[in-house]
Scaffold this motif. Structure first.
Motif, PDB file in Angstrom:
ATOM      1  N   VAL A  76      33.683  13.357  87.545  1.00  0.00           N
ATOM      2  CA  VAL A  76      32.233  13.190  87.704  1.00  0.00           C
ATOM      3  C   VAL A  76      31.689  14.336  88.562  1.00  0.00           C
ATOM      4  O   VAL A  76      30.705  14.990  88.213  1.00  0.00           O
ATOM      5  N   GLU A  77      32.361  14.587  89.668  1.00  0.00           N
ATOM      6  CA  GLU A  77      31.994  15.671  90.599  1.00  0.00           C
ATOM      7  C   GLU A  77      31.890  16.999  89.850  1.00  0.00           C
ATOM      8  O   GLU A  77      30.900  17.728  89.964  1.00  0.00           O
ATOM      9  N   GLU A  78      32.913  17.291  89.046  1.00  0.00           N
ATOM     10  CA  GLU A  78      32.985  18.539  88.275  1.00  0.00           C
ATOM     11  C   GLU A  78      31.845  18.630  87.249  1.00  0.00           C
ATOM     12  O   GLU A  78      31.194  19.671  87.108  1.00  0.00           O
ATOM     13  N   VAL A  79      31.596  17.534  86.555  1.00  0.00           N
ATOM     14  CA  VAL A  79      30.580  17.493  85.488  1.00  0.00           C
ATOM     15  C   VAL A  79      29.160  17.704  86.039  1.00  0.00           C
ATOM     16  O   VAL A  79      28.306  18.271  85.371  1.00  0.00           O
ATOM     17  N   TYR A  80      28.922  17.248  87.269  1.00  0.00           N
ATOM     18  CA  TYR A  80      27.602  17.424  87.875  1.00  0.00           C
ATOM     19  C   TYR A  80      27.482  18.684  88.712  1.00  0.00           C
ATOM     20  O   TYR A  80      26.530  19.442  88.577  1.00  0.00           O
ATOM     21  N   PHE A  81      28.473  18.914  89.588  1.00  0.00           N
ATOM     22  CA  PHE A  81      28.342  19.976  90.580  1.00  0.00           C
ATOM     23  C   PHE A  81      29.132  21.245  90.254  1.00  0.00           C
ATOM     24  O   PHE A  81      29.019  22.241  90.961  1.00  0.00           O
ATOM     25  N   GLY A  82      29.957  21.213  89.223  1.00  0.00           N
ATOM     26  CA  GLY A  82      30.804  22.367  88.884  1.00  0.00           C
ATOM     27  C   GLY A  82      30.000  23.573  88.430  1.00  0.00           C
ATOM     28  O   GLY A  82      28.782  23.489  88.212  1.00  0.00           O
TER      29      GLY A  82
END
Length: 291
Positions: A76-82
C-alpha cells in the motif's frame, strides 16, 4: 463533473477480489485503467475492455478515482508514496480509495497526505471473499470524510451491498479488524465442530443442514465448511493474507491495552500452517490442524 458521465477509474491490484470488482465496474460503463505487477494477470480484464498501465501513477493519469487492493501494508505504501505511486499523478479533486486490509495508522497517513494535495481519501476494506466479489455483494467498511463517502457511494454500489460509513480516516480499517477477529475465532469453532462430527461417525453434510441455519450459523459455516468437507482448499482468501490481518489486529489491541486470547490462538495456529507450507491455501485449510 456531471453525474450523467461515468467516472474514469484507476484500479491497482487485480487479485482474486480485484478482478471481479473491475468486471463490475466495466459492466457498468466505467473506463478502467489497471495496474498489476504481472501484465498477464490483467489480460482477461483487458479482453473485457480495461486498459493496462505500467505503473500506479500511469494508471491514475486523467482519472477521477483510484481504487487500490494489494497484499500488504508495505505494498500500500509503495502504491501511494512510491516513485511511480498514485500521489505522483493525483490531481486536486481526485479521490483515492484503499480497499486493502491494512493498518489504521497508514490509512491516516494516506488521508493526511491526500489532503495536502487537495485529494480526498477513504479507507474501505471489504469482507465477503471471492464469492462476494463475484456476486457484487461485498460488505464495505469505510473511513474518511462522510461527504467523500456519499460522493463515491454510487460507484461502490456496483460491487458492494452492505456499505457502511464507520467514521474518520482509519475507522474503516479498525472495523475490518473487528470483522477479522470474529472470523479468526469462528474458524476454530467451525473446524472443531467438523473434526468432532467426523470422529463421531456423522455425515458432515447432514450435520451442516441442521447447524448452519440455527444459532451456530455463520458465513464461514455456510460457505467454507462445505469446501472443507470436499477437501477444497482453493483460496477465497489466502492464509498468508489472513495472518497479516491478525497481526495488525494483535498489534492494534496491544497499543490499546487489551488482550484477545482467541485471536492470539488463531494467529498461532495459522502461523504453524504457513510454516507447513499452506500459506497459499484458503483460510478453510485450518481444518488441516485437526487431521
Amino acid at each position: 463533473m456531471l453525474h450523467m458521465e461515468k467516472e474514469r477509474i484507476a484500479f491497482i491490484g487485480t487479485g482474486v477480489m480485484g478482478a471481479s470488482i473491475i468486471k463490475h465496474l466495466l459492466e457498468n460503463g466505467h473506463e478502467v485503467s489497471v495496474y498489476t505487477r504481472t501484465k498477464e494477470k490483467a489480460e482477461p480484464l483487458m479482453a473485457l475492455g480495461a486498459t493496462w498501465a505500467s505503473s500506479p501513477a500511469e494508471a491514475f493519469k486523467n482519472k477521477e478515482i483510484a481504487f487500490t487492493m494489494v497484499g500488504y501494508p508495505a505494498d500500500v505504501e509503495e502504491v501511494y508514496f512510491g516513485d511511480n505511486g498514485l500521489f505522483q499523478t493525483a490531481e486536486s479533486g481526485n479521490t483515492v480509495i484503499d480497499m486493502t486490509t491494512s493498518e489504521p495508522t497508514l490509512a491516516k497517513k494516506i488521508s493526511d497526505h491526500a489532503q495536502r494535495l487537495g485529494v480526498e481519501a477513504l479507507d474501505a476494506p471489504v469482507s465477503g471473499g471471492d464469492i462476494g466479489a463475484q456476486n457484487g455483494t461485498l460488505s464495505i467498511m469505510v473511513g474518511g470524510s462522510r461527504d467523500t463517502f456519499n460522493k463515491v457511494l454510487p460507484v461502490m454500489n456496483h460491487f458492494g451491498e452492505n456499505i457502511v460509513y464507520q467514521g474518520e480516516a482509519g475507522a474503516g480499517q479498525h472495523a475490518k479488524m473487528c470483522n477479522q477477529i470474529v472470523i479468526a475465532s469462528g474458524m476454530i469453532g467451525v473446524c472443531e465442530s467438523l473434526a468432532y462430527g467426523l470422529k463421531a461417525g456423522l455425515d458432515l453434510s447432514t450435520v451442516l443442514q441442521s447447524i448452519s441455519s440455527g444459532a451456530a450459523g455463520s458465513w464461514s459455516l455456510s460457505n467454507l465448511a462445505p469446501r472443507m468437507i470436499k477437501n477444497d482448499y482453493a483460496p477465497g482468501f489466502y492464509i498468508k493474507h489472513f495472518v497479516k490481518d491478525m497481526k495488525i489486529a494483535l498489534d492494534e489491541s496491544t497499543k490499546m491495552g487489551i488482550t484477545l486470547p482467541g485471536l492470539a490462538l488463531a494467529y498461532e495456529m495459522y502461523e504453524k500452517l504457513i510454516e507447513e507450507g499452506y500459506g497459499e491455501n484458503g483460510t478453510q485449510a485450518l481444518l488441516k490442524a485437526y487431521k
